[in-house]
Write an enzyme that holds these catalytic residues in place. Structure first.
Site, short mmCIF file in Angstrom:
data_model
loop_
_atom_site.label_atom_id
_atom_site.label_comp_id
_atom_site.label_asym_id
_atom_site.label_seq_id
_atom_site.Cartn_x
_atom_site.Cartn_y
_atom_site.Cartn_z
N SER A 99 -18.61 3.51 -7.76
CA SER A 99 -19.18 4.44 -6.75
C SER A 99 -20.57 4.40 -6.28
O SER A 99 -21.11 3.84 -7.61
CB SER A 99 -18.84 5.74 -6.38
OG SER A 99 -18.56 6.48 -7.40
N CYS A 115 13.72 31.85 25.41
CA CYS A 115 12.43 32.09 25.76
C CYS A 115 12.22 31.43 27.29
O CYS A 115 11.95 29.85 26.13
CB CYS A 115 11.84 32.19 24.08
SG CYS A 115 10.35 31.80 24.50
N GLU A 128 -13.26 -1.88 1.66
CA GLU A 128 -12.64 -0.62 2.04
C GLU A 128 -11.64 -0.97 2.94
O GLU A 128 -11.20 -1.12 4.10
CB GLU A 128 -13.86 -0.24 3.14
CG GLU A 128 -13.95 1.16 2.69
CD GLU A 128 -14.04 1.94 1.80
OE1 GLU A 128 -14.12 1.86 0.40
OE2 GLU A 128 -13.89 3.65 1.73
N LYS A 177 -21.00 1.96 6.04
CA LYS A 177 -20.54 3.00 4.97
C LYS A 177 -18.57 3.45 5.09
O LYS A 177 -19.18 4.08 5.92
CB LYS A 177 -20.80 4.33 4.00
CG LYS A 177 -20.12 4.40 2.25
CD LYS A 177 -21.08 5.44 1.76
CE LYS A 177 -20.48 5.36 0.13
NZ LYS A 177 -19.12 6.77 0.59
N CYS A 236 8.95 32.43 17.75
CA CYS A 236 10.32 33.00 18.93
C CYS A 236 10.94 32.63 18.13
O CYS A 236 11.52 31.39 19.17
CB CYS A 236 9.84 32.82 19.95
SG CYS A 236 11.36 33.63 21.08
N ARG A 242 -8.93 1.64 -6.63
CA ARG A 242 -9.83 1.91 -7.24
C ARG A 242 -9.29 2.87 -8.65
O ARG A 242 -9.65 2.34 -9.35
CB ARG A 242 -11.19 2.91 -6.96
CG ARG A 242 -12.09 3.00 -7.09
CD ARG A 242 -13.15 3.34 -6.44
NE ARG A 242 -14.39 4.05 -7.30
CZ ARG A 242 -13.99 5.34 -7.53
NH1 ARG A 242 -13.23 6.42 -7.54
NH2 ARG A 242 -15.19 5.27 -8.60
N ASP A 297 23.39 -19.75 0.87
CA ASP A 297 24.01 -18.22 0.43
C ASP A 297 23.89 -18.26 -0.45
O ASP A 297 22.78 -18.01 -1.88
CB ASP A 297 24.23 -17.28 0.87
CG ASP A 297 23.79 -16.50 1.90
OD1 ASP A 297 25.07 -15.76 2.39
OD2 ASP A 297 22.60 -16.30 2.01
N TYR A 298 24.80 -19.46 -1.36
CA TYR A 298 25.66 -19.35 -2.83
C TYR A 298 24.22 -20.43 -3.55
O TYR A 298 23.78 -19.92 -4.44
CB TYR A 298 26.47 -20.41 -2.42
CG TYR A 298 26.98 -21.53 -4.10
CD1 TYR A 298 26.55 -22.10 -4.39
CD2 TYR A 298 28.16 -20.18 -4.77
CE1 TYR A 298 26.87 -22.53 -5.78
CE2 TYR A 298 27.66 -20.71 -6.39
CZ TYR A 298 28.08 -21.91 -6.88
OH TYR A 298 27.95 -21.93 -7.90
N ASP A 341 21.62 -18.03 -4.14
CA ASP A 341 22.08 -16.41 -5.44
C ASP A 341 21.93 -17.38 -6.80
O ASP A 341 21.61 -16.33 -7.75
CB ASP A 341 23.90 -16.56 -4.62
CG ASP A 341 23.85 -15.41 -3.27
OD1 ASP A 341 25.22 -15.17 -2.95
OD2 ASP A 341 22.87 -15.27 -2.67
ZN LIG Z 1 10.07 34.16 23.61
#
Ligand SMILES: [Zn+2]
Length: 670
Positions: free
Chosen positions: A80, A431, A173, A111, A426, A138, A30-31, A34
Site C-alpha cells: 500500500s 394498515c 484499481e 486515488k 407493523c 491484493r 456434442d459427441y 464430449d
Molecule cells: Zn400500521
C-alpha cells in the site's frame, strides 16, 4: 499426454466452448466435444497439479465459475501507499527526492477508492498478442486470490493486449460507479434486503463472487495505475508506460506529469476539486516518482511502496443538531427512522461535498441507542467514501435518547420486534400506510405499469373509500360518474384516460402481476424466471416447496416466501378478486407452439436421427420447454442420440430420465 498437449487440448476445447455457448454456432458435434472433455478430465485426473481455474472443466455455460480461495503468490508484492494529510508533507517529500535526484519528475494521480488487482499478461502463440493469464486480488500484499474468471467480465479488462512483449504485469484499481451502486441498493430496497454500505465494500464482494455472471450483472470497472513488471522500456518512465498503454486501448487512471512541488500540490488541488463531479469515489491523490529506477532510493517501510506517497483529502464533516426523529412505515410494514437536523453553526441545512443535507437515515433502534440519538443532541455528520451522509459520533448528549413508539404511527396497532433482527414491524395487514405503498408498488413501472396512478392519487382514493386492496383498482370503472363528480382523479378526460390505462394493464404478462403481489424476495427478475416454469399464476399457486426450489436461482427462503404468500387466505381472496376483474393470469407463449413441455428443462446430446441440435432446441422452446447445455439435478429429461458422451453418463448417475428423439416428438404430438 504431455503438458504441452494438455495446453493445446484446453485451447481447442475453449474455442469450441465459445462457439457453442457464446456464439451459438458449434462446429463439432456434442459427441466430439464430449470426447475432448473426457480426454481433458482423464489428463487432469492423472496430473491434478495441472488443473487451473481457466481449465474448461472448471467452467460452466461459457461463464466461468470461480473456485473459492485459490491462492496466488504475487510476483511483485502488492504494497500500500503511505498516507500524508498535509500538503506541506508532500512538499517536504518532493524536496527530499530532488536533493538526491534533481531531475526527478512526478506523476500525480487520482486515488480510486476501490480494491487493487494485478493482471498478468503473457504472449500467446495462437493470437500473436499478450493474453490475460491471471488476475489476482491484493490479499495480504504477498499472497492474493485468483479472480481471473471475474476479471474477464469487467469491460475495462482487456482479454488480449496487442503488445510485442513476452510478459507484462499491470496493477489497477477495481471500483463500482455510483450508478451501479445505486442500482444495486435500489434492488435491495425493493426486495427488502440489506443494502451495501458503500461502493468499495460492494466492489470487493462483487469481485470475489464465485459466479462471474453475478459480477457481470452488478457491474465493476477498472483503472490501470501501474506497470508492475515487464520489459525494460516499460520500466523507465511511469508516465510514458501509461501513455503507451493508453495507445493500446487500456483505461488508465487520471494522471498529471509534474516537475516541482508547487506543480504537484496544484495537481492535488485540481483532483480535489474534481472529486464532487466524478461518477465514482476517490479518497486521495497519489504522488509517484516518474523515473521508476529512482523509487528504490525512497523506501517507506516494508508495508509501503517505495517512491510513492498518498495525500488524503480531509473528510468533509459538519456538526448538526437533531430537530426531529421521523418514524415511517414501509411497504412491508417495517418501521424506518429518519433524523431531521440543522447545521449547529449556521442554523441551515449542512453543506457537504456540494450538497445540502438535512436528513439522514437512523437505521433502527439499536443504532439510535448506540449513537445516543435524541432531539437536541449534536452529532458529527460526514461524507467520505460514502455517498450517503452519515452521523458519526455524538458531540453533545441529548436530554433523552429517542425510543421507538410501541404502536404503529399510522394505524395505532401494536408493533412487533422481529426475532434476530433489529427490525420493528407493523403486522396489521389493513394498515393504511402499507396499503398506499403496496398499491403504489403494484401499479409501478416494474409491476402492472399503470400510468397516472401514483402515490398521491392512491392515498386520495383510499381516503375516499374506493381502494381497500390492489384488486379494487379494477373496480374503479364502476364508480366512473361518482369519481368525475367528486373530481378525485380529475375531470372526465383524465378519469377516462386512467380507467383506460387500468383496463389495458389487465392484459399484462403474469410475471408483472407476480412482481406486483409484492412477495418478499420476488422482484421482477425472479418473477420472470419463475413464470418460465409455469403456465399461469394458478399453476404457481399449486406448487410446493420442493418444486419451487428445483427452479434454478430460487433458494429455500424465496420458495418459502412464495408458498406462505399463497397459503394466506387474505392473499388468495385478493387474487380471486383480480381474476374476477379479468386480470390475465395465463402466460402467452410464442404462437404456433404448444405448452406440452412447459416447466421442463431438457438437455439434448449426441446425434439425433432427424433433428439437428438447433432444430431440437427450437422445437423444445416453442413448446414451452427450456433447453440447457449441461445435465444437473434440475434436468427433467436428457434427449440422447447416437454417440452420446459424458452427458449421458451424468444423467444416468443423477437418475435423470433419458429419452429418444421419437419419445420427445411423441410428448409434443400427444
Ligand atoms: Zn400500521
Amino acid at each position: 499426454m504431455t503438458f504441452e498437449e494438455y495446453g493445446k487440448l484446453k485451447k481447442t476445447i475453449d474455442y469450441h466452448m465459445n462457439r457453442y455457448y457464446n456464439e451459438d454456432a458449434p462446429e463439432i458435434s456434442d459427441y466430439e466435444y464430449d470426447q475432448l472433455m473426457l480426454q481433458l478430465k482423464a489428463a487432469e485426473e492423472e496430473h491434478p497439479d495441472w488443473v487451473s481455474p481457466d481449465s474448461p472443466t472448471q467452467k460452466i455455460g461459457g461463464v466461468a465459475k470461480r473456485e473459492a480461495g485459490v491462492k496466488v503468490t504475487h510476483n511483485v508484492p502488492m504494497l500500500s501507499i503511505e498516507d500524508v494529510f498535509r500538503t506541506e508533507d508532500v512538499r517536504e517529500w518532493v524536496d527530499k527526492v530532488h536533493e538526491l535526484h534533481p531531475d526527478a519528475t512526478f506523476s500525480v494521480e487520482q486515488k480510486i477508492d476501490g480494491l487493487s488487482m494485478t493482471l498478468r499478461y503473457r504472449h500467446d502463440e495462437a493470437s500473436g498478442k499478450a493474453r490475460l493469464e491471471l488476475a489476482e486480488t491484493r490479499g495480504d500484499g504477498l499472497i492474493g486470490e485468483d479472480v481471473t474468471a471475474n476479471a474477464l467480465v469487467i469491460p475495462d479488462v482487456p482479454h488480449y493486449l496487442d503488445i510485442p512483449y513476452d510478459y507484462l504485469e499491470l496493477r489497477g484499481e477495481v471500483y463500482m460507479s455510483h450508478e451501479d451502486f445505486d442500482r444495486y441498493n435500489k434492488e435491495c430496497e425493493e426486495q427488502d434486503k440489506k443494502p451495501a454500505a458503500n461502493p468499495r465494500n460492494l466492489a470487493a464482494g462483487t469481485l470475489r463472487q464465485l459466479d462471474a455472471s453475478i459480477t457481470k450483472e452488478r457491474g465493476l470497472r477498472l483503472f490501470i495505475f501501474n506497470v508492475q513488471d515487464g520489459p525494460a522500456e516499460m520500466m523507465e518512465s511511469h508516465t510514458k508506460a501509461l501513455q503507451y498503454l493508453e495507445e493500446k486501448g487500456v483505461t488508465t487512471v487520471h494522471h498529471e506529469h509534474c516537475r516541482t512541488a508547487d506543480e504537484c500540490i496544484a495537481a492535488i488541488e485540481r483532483i480535489g476539486q474534481m472529486r464532487e463531479e466524478l461518477p465514482f469515489d476517490i479518497d486521495g491523490a497519489v504522488v509517484k516518482i516518474d523515473q521508476i529506477a529512482y523509487r528504490a532510493d525512497f523506501p517507506a517501510g516494508s508495508k509501503y511502496s517505495s517512491g510513492h506517497i498518498a495525500y488524503k483529502y480531509p473528510p468533509e464533516e459538519r456538526v448538526v443538531t437533531m430537530d426531529e426523529i421521523i418514524v415511517d412505515v414501509g411497504r412491508t410494514g417495517r418501521l424506518t427512522f429518519t433524523g431531521s437536523f440543522h447545521d449547529s453553526e449556521t442554523g441551515k441545512p449542512a453543506r457537504l461535498a456540494g450538497t445540502s443535507v438535512s436528513r439522514a437515515t437512523l437505521h433502527n433502534q439499536d443504532y439510535i441507542n448506540e449513537m445516543h440519538i435524541g432531539v437536541g443532541g449534536e452529532y458529527r455528520l460526514f461524507k467520505s467514501g460514502e455517498i450517503i451522509p452519515r452521523l458519526n459520533g455524538c458531540v453533545k448528549e441529548p436530554p433523552a435518547v429517542f425510543t421507538a413508539p410501541s404502536v404503529c404511527p399510522v394505524c395505532g396497532q401494536p408493533l412487533v420486534r422481529e426475532e434476530d433482527t433489529a427490525d420493528i414491524r407493523c403486522v396489521n395487514p389493513a394498515c393504511p400506510a402499507q396499503l398506499v405503498r403496496t398499491i403504489a408498488y403494484f401499479t409501478s413501472q416494474d409491476c402492472m405499469n399503470i400510468m397516472g396512478l401514483g402515490g398521491q392519487l392512491i392515498e386520495a382514493l383510499i381516503r375516499e373509500g374506493y381502494l381497500h386492496s390492489y384488486a379494487d383498482i379494477y373496480r374503479l370503472r364502476d364508480y366512473r360518474e361518482e369519481l368525475i363528480d367528486k373530481g378525485v382523479i380529475g375531470k372526465e378526460k383524465n378519469t377516462d384516460k386512467l380507467l383506460s390505462n387500468i383496463e389495458g394493464s389487465k392484459e399484462n404478462e403474469p410475471e408483472r402481476l407476480l412482481t406486483g403481489l409484492g412477495i418478499r424476495n420476488v422482484g421482477r427478475r425472479t418473477a420472470k424466471t419463475i413464470m418460465q416454469y409455469y403456465d399461469s399464476i394458478d399453476d404457481l399457486m399449486r406448487a410446493d416447496l420442493e418444486e419451487l426450489t428445483a427452479i434454478p436461482d430460487i433458494g429455500t427462503t424465496t420458495a418459502k416466501d412464495i408458498v406462505n404468500f399463497f397459503e394466506n387466505e387474505a392473499n388468495r381472496a385478493v387474487i380471486e378478486a383480480l381474476r374476477d376483474a379479468g386480470v390475465n393470469m395465463r402466460v402467452h407463449r410464442e404462437e404456433g407452439g404448444s405448452q406440452k413441455l412447459s416447466g421442463l428443462t431438457i438437455v439434448v446430446t449426441g446425434t439425433l436421427p432427424t433433428l439437428g441440435r438447433k432444430e431440437a432446441t427450437e422445437l423444445i422452446e416453442k413448446n414451452g420447454g427450456k433447453c440447457s447445455g449441461s445435465v444437473s439435478k434440475k434436468t427433467n429429461y436428457l434427449v440422447a442420440g447416437e454417440a452420446a458422451g459424458s452427458k449421458l453418463s451424468k444423467a444416468q448417475q443423477l437418475g435423470v430420465p433419458v429419452i429418444t428423439e421419437a419419445q420427445l416428438l411423441a410428448m409434443i404430438e400427444e
